[in-house]
Design an enzyme around this catalytic site. Sequence first.
Site: not given
Length: 226
Positions: A192, A221
């Site tokens: 993330d 990401e």
Amino acid sequence: YGGDVQGLIQALPYLRSLGINAIYLNPMFEADSMHKYDTSDYRHIDDNFGFKGDIAQLKGETDDPSTWQWTKTDKLFLDFVQQAHQQGFKVILDGVFNHVGRDFWAFQDVLKNGRSSKYAGWFDIRDWNPPIKYIAWDTGSEPTDHGALPVFKKDAARGLADGPRQHVLAIAKRWLAPDGDASRGIDGFRLDVPGDIPHPFWIEFRKTVKSIKSDAYISGEIWTWA
């Protein structure tokens, strides 16, 4: 409705019948919210996905990995991973390592003990006068006393400050190779907001992950051009 670890186990044959061979799970670690991006404990799978209340029964866990234990929910999750492997799946977990939730055990210690907390250097604290003000991912770059997602303190040379850096690497090892057995562990991480952590950390993270499982999958990401 099958939205827990037991439900995952039950769904494996159906997923395999669709031709699926990899399962990526949004955050599974203990957290307060429904979305689970506000981690309170990376050491354990959220008990809402298994046996509610089992984490509260643990005693004696610290930041030392040798004190970490397995809950009933953790064991159920590892059983899911084993069954997934037997049926031809790879399992990827979401690694939310830039920020945590306010109930993260180390941040709670900071709120309680201030500068004297053992974990004072883990977070980006800008004002120690109570209520302390810190940088939180959900409120931007301005110090706040109410942000839900306190960020780990950064270090230009290593990426993360020493405390959280060592903790995150230990967490990666825990789930990739439970009790040292890589055959029982997950097969990689989706990371993330990795662009929020200086690159040197990810170089070390990758070396650590690949040293445990050479074919482990790592996906970042990145919303902008990488």
